[in-house]
Design a protein around this motif. Structure first.
Motif, PDB file in Angstrom:
ATOM      1  N   VAL A  71       0.857  -1.180   0.000  1.00 15.97           N
ATOM      2  CA  VAL A  71       0.000   0.000   0.000  1.00 15.97           C
ATOM      3  C   VAL A  71       0.894   1.232   0.000  1.00 15.97           C
ATOM      4  CG1 VAL A  71      -1.745   1.313   1.267  1.00 15.97           C
ATOM      5  CG2 VAL A  71      -1.870  -1.190   1.192  1.00 15.97           C
ATOM      6  N   ILE A  72       0.607   2.147  -0.916  1.00 14.53           N
ATOM      7  CA  ILE A  72       1.326   3.410  -0.993  1.00 14.53           C
ATOM      8  C   ILE A  72       0.480   4.439  -0.254  1.00 14.53           C
ATOM      9  CG2 ILE A  72       2.371   5.141  -2.513  1.00 14.53           C
ATOM     10  CD1 ILE A  72       3.418   2.155  -2.839  1.00 14.53           C
ATOM     11  N   THR A  73       1.014   4.967   0.848  1.00 13.48           N
ATOM     12  CA  THR A  73       0.267   5.937   1.640  1.00 13.48           C
ATOM     13  C   THR A  73       1.186   6.773   2.508  1.00 13.48           C
ATOM     14  OG1 THR A  73      -1.551   6.258   3.205  1.00 13.48           O
ATOM     15  CG2 THR A  73      -0.163   4.312   3.541  1.00 13.48           C
ATOM     16  N   ALA A  74       0.780   8.020   2.698  1.00 13.53           N
ATOM     17  CA  ALA A  74       1.471   8.898   3.647  1.00 13.53           C
ATOM     18  C   ALA A  74       0.726   8.917   4.977  1.00 13.53           C
ATOM     19  CB  ALA A  74       1.555  10.314   3.083  1.00 13.53           C
ATOM     20  N   ASP A  75      -0.380   8.195   5.047  1.00  9.65           N
ATOM     21  CA  ASP A  75      -1.241   8.155   6.228  1.00  9.65           C
ATOM     22  C   ASP A  75      -0.697   7.106   7.213  1.00  9.65           C
ATOM     23  OD1 ASP A  75      -3.446   7.234   7.927  1.00  9.65           O
ATOM     24  OD2 ASP A  75      -4.721   8.496   6.676  1.00  9.65           O
ATOM     25  N   ILE A  76      -0.177   7.568   8.327  1.00  9.42           N
ATOM     26  CA  ILE A  76       0.456   6.673   9.307  1.00  9.42           C
ATOM     27  C   ILE A  76      -0.547   5.678   9.911  1.00  9.42           C
ATOM     28  CG2 ILE A  76       1.770   6.559  11.472  1.00  9.42           C
ATOM     29  CD1 ILE A  76       3.388   7.605   9.091  1.00  9.42           C
ATOM     30  N   PRO A  77      -1.747   6.113  10.329  1.00 14.06           N
ATOM     31  CA  PRO A  77      -2.696   5.123  10.845  1.00 14.06           C
ATOM     32  C   PRO A  77      -3.068   4.047   9.814  1.00 14.06           C
ATOM     33  CG  PRO A  77      -3.347   7.305  11.553  1.00 14.06           C
ATOM     34  CD  PRO A  77      -2.235   7.480  10.546  1.00 14.06           C
ATOM     35  N   HIS A  88       2.458  -4.503   3.319  1.00 12.75           N
ATOM     36  CA  HIS A  88       3.615  -3.616   3.347  1.00 12.75           C
ATOM     37  C   HIS A  88       3.123  -2.200   3.078  1.00 12.75           C
ATOM     38  CE1 HIS A  88       6.203  -7.154   3.134  1.00 12.75           C
ATOM     39  NE2 HIS A  88       5.374  -7.587   2.198  1.00 12.75           N
ATOM     40  N   ALA A  89       3.725  -1.218   3.734  1.00  9.32           N
ATOM     41  CA  ALA A  89       3.320   0.175   3.560  1.00  9.32           C
ATOM     42  C   ALA A  89       4.532   1.016   3.182  1.00  9.32           C
ATOM     43  CB  ALA A  89       2.685   0.699   4.841  1.00  9.32           C
ATOM     44  N   LEU A  90       4.428   1.681   2.036  1.00  7.46           N
ATOM     45  CA  LEU A  90       5.494   2.539   1.522  1.00  7.46           C
ATOM     46  C   LEU A  90       4.970   3.962   1.410  1.00  7.46           C
ATOM     47  CD1 LEU A  90       8.301   2.969   0.229  1.00  7.46           C
ATOM     48  CD2 LEU A  90       7.303   2.202  -1.944  1.00  7.46           C
ATOM     49  N   GLU A  95       9.824   6.066   2.386  1.00  2.73           N
ATOM     50  CA  GLU A  95      10.061   5.339   3.633  1.00  2.73           C
ATOM     51  C   GLU A  95       9.190   4.096   3.679  1.00  2.73           C
ATOM     52  OE1 GLU A  95      10.055   5.887   8.469  1.00  2.73           O
ATOM     53  OE2 GLU A  95       9.434   7.561   7.220  1.00  2.73           O
ATOM     54  N   MET A  96       9.834   2.936   3.797  1.00  2.00           N
ATOM     55  CA  MET A  96       9.109   1.684   3.946  1.00  2.00           C
ATOM     56  C   MET A  96       8.856   1.488   5.431  1.00  2.00           C
ATOM     57  SD  MET A  96       7.747  -0.924   2.349  1.00  2.00           S
ATOM     58  CE  MET A  96       8.497  -1.421   0.807  1.00  2.00           C
ATOM     59  N   HIS A  97       7.590   1.479   5.805  1.00  5.46           N
ATOM     60  CA  HIS A  97       7.231   1.282   7.209  1.00  5.46           C
ATOM     61  C   HIS A  97       7.330  -0.200   7.549  1.00  5.46           C
ATOM     62  CE1 HIS A  97       5.932   5.397   7.541  1.00  5.46           C
ATOM     63  NE2 HIS A  97       5.157   5.249   6.490  1.00  5.46           N
ATOM     64  N   SER A  98       7.559  -0.492   8.820  1.00  6.81           N
ATOM     65  CA  SER A  98       7.637  -1.879   9.263  1.00  6.81           C
ATOM     66  C   SER A  98       6.989  -2.008  10.630  1.00  6.81           C
ATOM     67  CB  SER A  98       9.097  -2.331   9.334  1.00  6.81           C
ATOM     68  OG  SER A  98       9.756  -1.689  10.419  1.00  6.81           O
ATOM     69  N   HIS A 139      12.738   1.710  -3.271  1.00  5.51           N
ATOM     70  CA  HIS A 139      11.980   0.759  -2.441  1.00  5.51           C
ATOM     71  C   HIS A 139      10.927   0.014  -3.258  1.00  5.51           C
ATOM     72  CE1 HIS A 139      13.682   1.364   1.488  1.00  5.51           C
ATOM     73  NE2 HIS A 139      13.608   2.669   1.347  1.00  5.51           N
ATOM     74  N   LEU A 140      10.275   0.702  -4.180  1.00  6.60           N
ATOM     75  CA  LEU A 140       9.295   0.056  -5.047  1.00  6.60           C
ATOM     76  C   LEU A 140       9.971  -1.007  -5.902  1.00  6.60           C
ATOM     77  CD1 LEU A 140       6.417  -0.130  -6.191  1.00  6.60           C
ATOM     78  CD2 LEU A 140       7.102   1.634  -7.858  1.00  6.60           C
ATOM     79  N   ASP A 141      11.105  -0.670  -6.477  1.00 10.89           N
ATOM     80  CA  ASP A 141      11.833  -1.624  -7.306  1.00 10.89           C
ATOM     81  C   ASP A 141      12.257  -2.851  -6.499  1.00 10.89           C
ATOM     82  OD1 ASP A 141      13.010  -2.258  -9.909  1.00 10.89           O
ATOM     83  OD2 ASP A 141      14.926  -2.084  -8.852  1.00 10.89           O
TER      84      ASP A 141
END
Length: 155
Positions: A71-77, A88-90, A95-98, A139-141
């Motif tokens: 999922v591509i998002t700037a929304d932290i929640p 996975h959230a990018l 920034e790849m969140h974990s 990160h996408l690649d």
């Protein structure tokens, strides 16, 4: 595994990177937004419009994702919910969140929201830089390379 895009606030340049990646790798990219979006004609790219309302697009993404989806998002929640479901959230800034980092991000977001609510000016995010775009593409690649390797290993 598809890529879902929280598209209401996703920068155009990031969408363009995603469109090129969809064509190159034949991975499904779906943009979810409260408004009608125009996307290139492609069997790999689609847009899904949801009803207007707070976090309606986020809820739809969480409902539809499966383990391993990106999922591509700037929304932290939203990123936290995606990670909790095994996705996975990018962030569009690259920034790849974990699971290891998302709680600290949520805490900082809540702190900044409290400051803003009390009248303290915190400023907004800086403009998307060339470095941000490069980090996002990197990160996408990486994600797509791993995905393609997994797909080929199954065949």
């Amino acid at each position: 595994m598809p890529i879902w895009v929280d598209a209401d606030a996703c920068p155009k340049v990031i969408k363009e990177i995603l469109f090129r990646a969809a064509w190159r790798t034949a991975v499904q990219v779906t943009l979810v937004a409260n408004r009608l979006l125009h996307v290139p004609s492609s069997p790999y790219i689609s847009a899904f419009q949801v009803a207007d309302g707070f976090d309606v697009a986020d809820a739809e993404i969480v409902k539809r994702i499966e383990v391993g989806d990106l999922v591509i998002t700037a929304d932290i929640p939203l990123a936290a919910e995606v990670i909790a479901k095994g996705g996975h959230a990018l962030d569009p800034r690259g920034e790849m969140h974990s699971a290891d980092t998302i709680q600290a991000k949520l805490t900082m977001r809540d702190f900044m929201e409290t400051l803003r609510a009390s009248g303290i000016e915190t400023g907004g995010p800086s403009a998307l830089s060339q470095r941000d775009r490069q980090l996002f593409a990197k990160h996408l690649d990486h994600y797509l390379t791993v995905l393609i390797k997994q797909k080929n290993a199954k065949e």
